[in-house]
Design a protein around this motif. Structure first.
Motif, PDB file in Angstrom:
ATOM      1  N   GLU A   1       0.832  -1.206   0.000  1.00 55.57           N
ATOM      2  CA  GLU A   1       0.000   0.000   0.000  1.00 55.57           C
ATOM      3  C   GLU A   1       0.868   1.258   0.000  1.00 55.57           C
ATOM      4  OE1 GLU A   1      -0.302  -2.285   2.714  1.00 55.57           O
ATOM      5  OE2 GLU A   1      -1.738  -3.483   1.604  1.00 55.57           O
ATOM      6  N   MET A   2       1.942   1.230   0.788  1.00 57.94           N
ATOM      7  CA  MET A   2       2.829   2.386   0.857  1.00 57.94           C
ATOM      8  C   MET A   2       3.554   2.584  -0.469  1.00 57.94           C
ATOM      9  SD  MET A   2       5.844   3.300   3.574  1.00 57.94           S
ATOM     10  CE  MET A   2       4.777   3.071   4.968  1.00 57.94           C
ATOM     11  N   ARG A   3       3.978   1.498  -1.085  1.00 55.38           N
ATOM     12  CA  ARG A   3       4.650   1.586  -2.382  1.00 55.38           C
ATOM     13  C   ARG A   3       3.702   2.155  -3.428  1.00 55.38           C
ATOM     14  NH1 ARG A   3       5.212  -0.659  -7.224  1.00 55.38           N
ATOM     15  NH2 ARG A   3       7.275  -0.697  -8.164  1.00 55.38           N
ATOM     16  N   LYS A   4       2.451   1.721  -3.391  1.00 58.60           N
ATOM     17  CA  LYS A   4       1.455   2.211  -4.348  1.00 58.60           C
ATOM     18  C   LYS A   4       1.239   3.712  -4.189  1.00 58.60           C
ATOM     19  CE  LYS A   4      -3.308   1.514  -5.806  1.00 58.60           C
ATOM     20  NZ  LYS A   4      -4.571   0.836  -5.534  1.00 58.60           N
ATOM     21  N   LYS A   5       1.138   4.193  -2.945  1.00 58.39           N
ATOM     22  CA  LYS A   5       0.959   5.624  -2.697  1.00 58.39           C
ATOM     23  C   LYS A   5       2.183   6.418  -3.165  1.00 58.39           C
ATOM     24  CE  LYS A   5      -2.165   5.185   1.225  1.00 58.39           C
ATOM     25  NZ  LYS A   5      -2.346   5.421   2.652  1.00 58.39           N
ATOM     26  N   LEU A   6       3.375   5.875  -2.907  1.00 62.00           N
ATOM     27  CA  LEU A   6       4.607   6.538  -3.345  1.00 62.00           C
ATOM     28  C   LEU A   6       4.662   6.611  -4.864  1.00 62.00           C
ATOM     29  CD1 LEU A   6       7.333   7.781  -2.583  1.00 62.00           C
ATOM     30  CD2 LEU A   6       8.278   5.469  -2.580  1.00 62.00           C
ATOM     31  N   LEU A   7       4.298   5.551  -5.537  1.00 61.12           N
ATOM     32  CA  LEU A   7       4.284   5.515  -6.999  1.00 61.12           C
ATOM     33  C   LEU A   7       3.266   6.507  -7.556  1.00 61.12           C
ATOM     34  CD1 LEU A   7       5.399   4.231  -9.551  1.00 61.12           C
ATOM     35  CD2 LEU A   7       3.711   2.420  -9.303  1.00 61.12           C
ATOM     36  N   GLU A   8       2.087   6.591  -6.936  1.00 63.65           N
ATOM     37  CA  GLU A   8       1.062   7.543  -7.382  1.00 63.65           C
ATOM     38  C   GLU A   8       1.551   8.985  -7.235  1.00 63.65           C
ATOM     39  OE1 GLU A   8      -2.346   6.523  -5.038  1.00 63.65           O
ATOM     40  OE2 GLU A   8      -2.817   4.753  -6.246  1.00 63.65           O
ATOM     41  N   LEU A   9       2.180   9.292  -6.091  1.00 63.38           N
ATOM     42  CA  LEU A   9       2.726  10.637  -5.890  1.00 63.38           C
ATOM     43  C   LEU A   9       3.790  10.963  -6.930  1.00 63.38           C
ATOM     44  CD1 LEU A   9       3.100  10.872  -2.014  1.00 63.38           C
ATOM     45  CD2 LEU A   9       1.629  12.274  -3.456  1.00 63.38           C
ATOM     46  N   ALA A  10       4.668  10.000  -7.183  1.00 61.57           N
ATOM     47  CA  ALA A  10       5.737  10.207  -8.161  1.00 61.57           C
ATOM     48  C   ALA A  10       5.161  10.477  -9.548  1.00 61.57           C
ATOM     49  CB  ALA A  10       6.665   8.995  -8.189  1.00 61.57           C
TER      50      ALA A  10
END
Length: 74
Positions: A27-36
């Motif tokens: 979930e954290m990786r997904k949020k980081l990818l979305e922000l990027a």
């Protein structure tokens, strides 16, 4: 499954001395990818920005050791 983020190759004029690997929940990786993607940055660049902001916020707030109450100055 945990994902790993490692340091990116340095850009011109920027010097990175060490690499850091982080284990992130999906979930954290997904949020980081979305922000990027929203900011049109690489995931490594976004991770560095968030880490830098977190460190600045923590240093301005002051660190606190586990199990200790903050001292009360009167």
């Amino acid at each position: 499954m945990l994902w790993y983020i490692s340091g990116m190759a340095p850009k011109i004029g920027v010097k990175y001395s060490d690499y850091v690997a982080l284990r992130l929940e999906p979930e954290m990786r997904k949020k980081l990818l979305e922000l990027a993607e929203e900011e049109e940055r690489s995931i490594g660049a976004m991770a560095r920005i968030i880490l830098r902001e977190g460190l600045e916020a923590r240093s301005s707030k002051g660190s606190r050791r586990k199990g200790r109450k903050p001292s009360q100055e009167e």
